[in-house]
Design a protein around this motif. Sequence first.
Motif, PDB file in Angstrom:
ATOM      1  N   HIS A 198       0.808  -1.209   0.000  1.00  0.00           N
ATOM      2  CA  HIS A 198       0.000   0.000   0.000  1.00  0.00           C
ATOM      3  C   HIS A 198       0.850   1.273   0.000  1.00  0.00           C
ATOM      4  O   HIS A 198       0.291   2.374   0.025  1.00  0.00           O
ATOM      5  CB  HIS A 198      -0.926   0.021   1.226  1.00  0.00           C
ATOM      6  N   THR A 199       2.140   1.155  -0.010  1.00  0.00           N
ATOM      7  CA  THR A 199       3.021   2.320   0.063  1.00  0.00           C
ATOM      8  C   THR A 199       3.401   2.805  -1.340  1.00  0.00           C
ATOM      9  O   THR A 199       3.251   2.074  -2.326  1.00  0.00           O
ATOM     10  CB  THR A 199       4.285   2.000   0.874  1.00  0.00           C
ATOM     11  N   PRO A 200       3.882   4.042  -1.465  1.00  0.00           N
ATOM     12  CA  PRO A 200       4.103   4.648  -2.786  1.00  0.00           C
ATOM     13  C   PRO A 200       4.963   3.826  -3.744  1.00  0.00           C
ATOM     14  O   PRO A 200       4.629   3.709  -4.930  1.00  0.00           O
ATOM     15  CB  PRO A 200       4.770   5.988  -2.440  1.00  0.00           C
ATOM     16  N   ALA A 201       6.072   3.288  -3.260  1.00  0.00           N
ATOM     17  CA  ALA A 201       6.986   2.568  -4.151  1.00  0.00           C
ATOM     18  C   ALA A 201       6.394   1.264  -4.672  1.00  0.00           C
ATOM     19  O   ALA A 201       6.921   0.674  -5.621  1.00  0.00           O
ATOM     20  CB  ALA A 201       8.311   2.284  -3.440  1.00  0.00           C
TER      21      ALA A 201
ATOM     22  N   THR B 133      10.434   6.321  -7.080  1.00  0.00           N
ATOM     23  CA  THR B 133      11.033   6.829  -5.839  1.00  0.00           C
ATOM     24  C   THR B 133       9.980   7.560  -5.033  1.00  0.00           C
ATOM     25  O   THR B 133       8.982   8.060  -5.574  1.00  0.00           O
ATOM     26  CB  THR B 133      12.196   7.803  -6.113  1.00  0.00           C
ATOM     27  N   TRP B 134      10.240   7.629  -3.732  1.00  0.00           N
ATOM     28  CA  TRP B 134       9.361   8.385  -2.835  1.00  0.00           C
ATOM     29  C   TRP B 134      10.215   9.092  -1.794  1.00  0.00           C
ATOM     30  O   TRP B 134      11.122   8.505  -1.216  1.00  0.00           O
ATOM     31  CB  TRP B 134       8.364   7.468  -2.129  1.00  0.00           C
ATOM     32  N   PHE B 135       9.911  10.364  -1.552  1.00  0.00           N
ATOM     33  CA  PHE B 135      10.548  11.125  -0.485  1.00  0.00           C
ATOM     34  C   PHE B 135       9.456  11.911   0.214  1.00  0.00           C
ATOM     35  O   PHE B 135       8.883  12.843  -0.359  1.00  0.00           O
ATOM     36  CB  PHE B 135      11.606  12.083  -1.036  1.00  0.00           C
ATOM     37  N   GLY B 136       9.146  11.510   1.448  1.00  0.00           N
ATOM     38  CA  GLY B 136       8.102  12.236   2.143  1.00  0.00           C
ATOM     39  C   GLY B 136       7.520  11.466   3.297  1.00  0.00           C
ATOM     40  O   GLY B 136       8.199  10.667   3.958  1.00  0.00           O
TER      41      GLY B 136
ATOM     42  N   THR C 235       9.572   9.171  13.817  1.00  0.00           N
ATOM     43  CA  THR C 235       9.913   9.854  12.571  1.00  0.00           C
ATOM     44  C   THR C 235       9.220   9.183  11.388  1.00  0.00           C
ATOM     45  O   THR C 235       9.312   7.963  11.207  1.00  0.00           O
ATOM     46  CB  THR C 235      11.431   9.855  12.338  1.00  0.00           C
ATOM     47  N   ASP C 236       8.520   9.977  10.589  1.00  0.00           N
ATOM     48  CA  ASP C 236       7.777   9.449   9.440  1.00  0.00           C
ATOM     49  C   ASP C 236       8.362   9.917   8.111  1.00  0.00           C
ATOM     50  O   ASP C 236       7.874   9.532   7.055  1.00  0.00           O
ATOM     51  CB  ASP C 236       6.306   9.861   9.547  1.00  0.00           C
ATOM     52  N   LEU C 237       9.378  10.764   8.130  1.00  0.00           N
ATOM     53  CA  LEU C 237       9.993  11.209   6.879  1.00  0.00           C
ATOM     54  C   LEU C 237      10.896  10.106   6.358  1.00  0.00           C
ATOM     55  O   LEU C 237      11.820   9.668   7.042  1.00  0.00           O
ATOM     56  CB  LEU C 237      10.806  12.484   7.117  1.00  0.00           C
ATOM     57  N   ARG C 238      10.635   9.640   5.141  1.00  0.00           N
ATOM     58  CA  ARG C 238      11.389   8.494   4.626  1.00  0.00           C
ATOM     59  C   ARG C 238      11.647   8.646   3.135  1.00  0.00           C
ATOM     60  O   ARG C 238      10.962   9.380   2.425  1.00  0.00           O
ATOM     61  CB  ARG C 238      10.638   7.199   4.890  1.00  0.00           C
ATOM     62  N   GLU C 239      12.678   7.937   2.713  1.00  0.00           N
ATOM     63  CA  GLU C 239      13.046   7.904   1.306  1.00  0.00           C
ATOM     64  C   GLU C 239      12.977   6.452   0.837  1.00  0.00           C
ATOM     65  O   GLU C 239      13.599   5.570   1.423  1.00  0.00           O
ATOM     66  CB  GLU C 239      14.456   8.470   1.115  1.00  0.00           C
TER      67      GLU C 239
ATOM     68  N   VAL D  11      14.172  -0.183  -0.782  1.00  0.00           N
ATOM     69  CA  VAL D  11      14.915   0.407   0.332  1.00  0.00           C
ATOM     70  C   VAL D  11      13.996   1.399   1.041  1.00  0.00           C
ATOM     71  O   VAL D  11      13.391   2.270   0.408  1.00  0.00           O
ATOM     72  CB  VAL D  11      16.183   1.132  -0.171  1.00  0.00           C
ATOM     73  N   ASP D  12      13.877   1.267   2.356  1.00  0.00           N
ATOM     74  CA  ASP D  12      13.095   2.193   3.167  1.00  0.00           C
ATOM     75  C   ASP D  12      14.047   2.893   4.127  1.00  0.00           C
ATOM     76  O   ASP D  12      14.419   2.352   5.166  1.00  0.00           O
ATOM     77  CB  ASP D  12      12.009   1.443   3.934  1.00  0.00           C
ATOM     78  N   ASP D  13      14.438   4.113   3.762  1.00  0.00           N
ATOM     79  CA  ASP D  13      15.399   4.874   4.546  1.00  0.00           C
ATOM     80  C   ASP D  13      14.664   5.952   5.337  1.00  0.00           C
ATOM     81  O   ASP D  13      14.217   6.953   4.777  1.00  0.00           O
ATOM     82  CB  ASP D  13      16.430   5.513   3.606  1.00  0.00           C
ATOM     83  N   VAL D  14      14.507   5.734   6.647  1.00  0.00           N
ATOM     84  CA  VAL D  14      13.859   6.719   7.507  1.00  0.00           C
ATOM     85  C   VAL D  14      14.863   7.828   7.796  1.00  0.00           C
ATOM     86  O   VAL D  14      15.903   7.586   8.413  1.00  0.00           O
ATOM     87  CB  VAL D  14      13.367   6.072   8.816  1.00  0.00           C
ATOM     88  N   ARG D  15      14.558   9.050   7.358  1.00  0.00           N
ATOM     89  CA  ARG D  15      15.538  10.138   7.360  1.00  0.00           C
ATOM     90  C   ARG D  15      15.526  10.912   8.689  1.00  0.00           C
ATOM     91  O   ARG D  15      15.180  12.090   8.743  1.00  0.00           O
ATOM     92  CB  ARG D  15      15.264  11.070   6.186  1.00  0.00           C
ATOM     93  N   LYS D  16      15.976  10.267   9.732  1.00  0.00           N
ATOM     94  CA  LYS D  16      16.097  10.929  11.034  1.00  0.00           C
ATOM     95  C   LYS D  16      17.160  12.013  10.995  1.00  0.00           C
ATOM     96  O   LYS D  16      17.144  12.940  11.816  1.00  0.00           O
ATOM     97  CB  LYS D  16      16.427   9.904  12.112  1.00  0.00           C
ATOM     98  N   ASP D  17      18.103  11.894  10.044  1.00  0.00           N
ATOM     99  CA  ASP D  17      19.183  12.875   9.940  1.00  0.00           C
ATOM    100  C   ASP D  17      18.681  14.251   9.513  1.00  0.00           C
ATOM    101  O   ASP D  17      19.406  15.248   9.645  1.00  0.00           O
ATOM    102  CB  ASP D  17      20.232  12.392   8.936  1.00  0.00           C
ATOM    103  N   LEU D  18      17.450  14.332   9.024  1.00  0.00           N
ATOM    104  CA  LEU D  18      16.902  15.608   8.571  1.00  0.00           C
ATOM    105  C   LEU D  18      16.059  16.301   9.643  1.00  0.00           C
ATOM    106  O   LEU D  18      15.414  17.313   9.364  1.00  0.00           O
ATOM    107  CB  LEU D  18      16.060  15.389   7.307  1.00  0.00           C
ATOM    108  N   ASN D  19      16.084  15.768  10.853  1.00  0.00           N
ATOM    109  CA  ASN D  19      15.359  16.368  11.968  1.00  0.00           C
ATOM    110  C   ASN D  19      15.786  17.830  12.143  1.00  0.00           C
ATOM    111  O   ASN D  19      16.977  18.141  12.141  1.00  0.00           O
ATOM    112  CB  ASN D  19      15.638  15.588  13.258  1.00  0.00           C
TER     113      ASN D  19
END
Length: 281
Positions: free
Chosen positions: A24-27, A33-36, A53-57, A67-75
């Motif tokens: 059910h996810t964008p990819a 690709t998905w960023f959001g 954190t819900d921001l993911r790439e 690949v599901d990269d949860v972007r905690k580095d962008l906090n």
Amino acid sequence: MLKRNGYATHGVGKWHCGMHTWEHTPAKRGFDTWFGLYLGEQGYFSHKKNGKTDLRENYYDVHGNLVDDVRKDLNGLYNTYLFTDKSVELIQDHDEAKPFFLYLAYTAPHIPHEVPENEVERFASHIPSSNRRKYAAMVSVMDEGIGKVVNALTEKGMMENTILVFTSDNGAYFKSVGSNYPLRGGKSSFLEGGVRGVTFVNSALLHKTGYTNTNLHHVTDWYVTFQRLVGDKPGEHSKVQLPLDGVDIWRSISRDEPCRDEILYELRDPSKRLDSLGSEA
């Protein structure tokens, strides 16, 4: 549908269309690709929902694995800026041998109302309400982001063959700082302030431009319209296409010709819907 017709497909911003399973996810729903964000109402700086954190790439690696990269580095970074920067990057890196589709769903100006303070200060001299200043700043940052996306398309030489659609899923929530004046009601109501969303279309492919279109359109019409524009032939694909609710509105948009005479508002039990009439003004 676009992907099977050779398009590079990218999603940026807010999904909020289901995440019960990975399918059910964008990819897994047609995006390369998905960023959001998968959900809604996350913090604009923390990118968190219920403390997580819900921001993911999302993308596929060289072996075809998701690949599901949860972007905690962008906090701490403002998500409207992030969504604009990612969109511009995707345009700049695009291989022009393929057609391009970008779904950019800004969360602004949805709650929570958060925005960098320096953006708010620009409205201090002429908007007395602090809440209204913040709201105006959120819209302004989004507007400037859209301008950067358009500039990127122009610099890439893609604008002359692009259809740019800006639309909303509903009217402003009238109990907050948004306004649908002179229409009554807002989000969650059946009055025009709730269901008559604002949209504009920009394209060199339009036959008629610079006018206000008052024909009836529905969000489901976009799929049918894009399907015809890209020349998709659903009968030639292995997956059977289910009946579609929308109609092709390209002639309505491009030539101002009526395309439908009714809109279905609701299918749920009316006793369970939220009824908000809103103010007259």
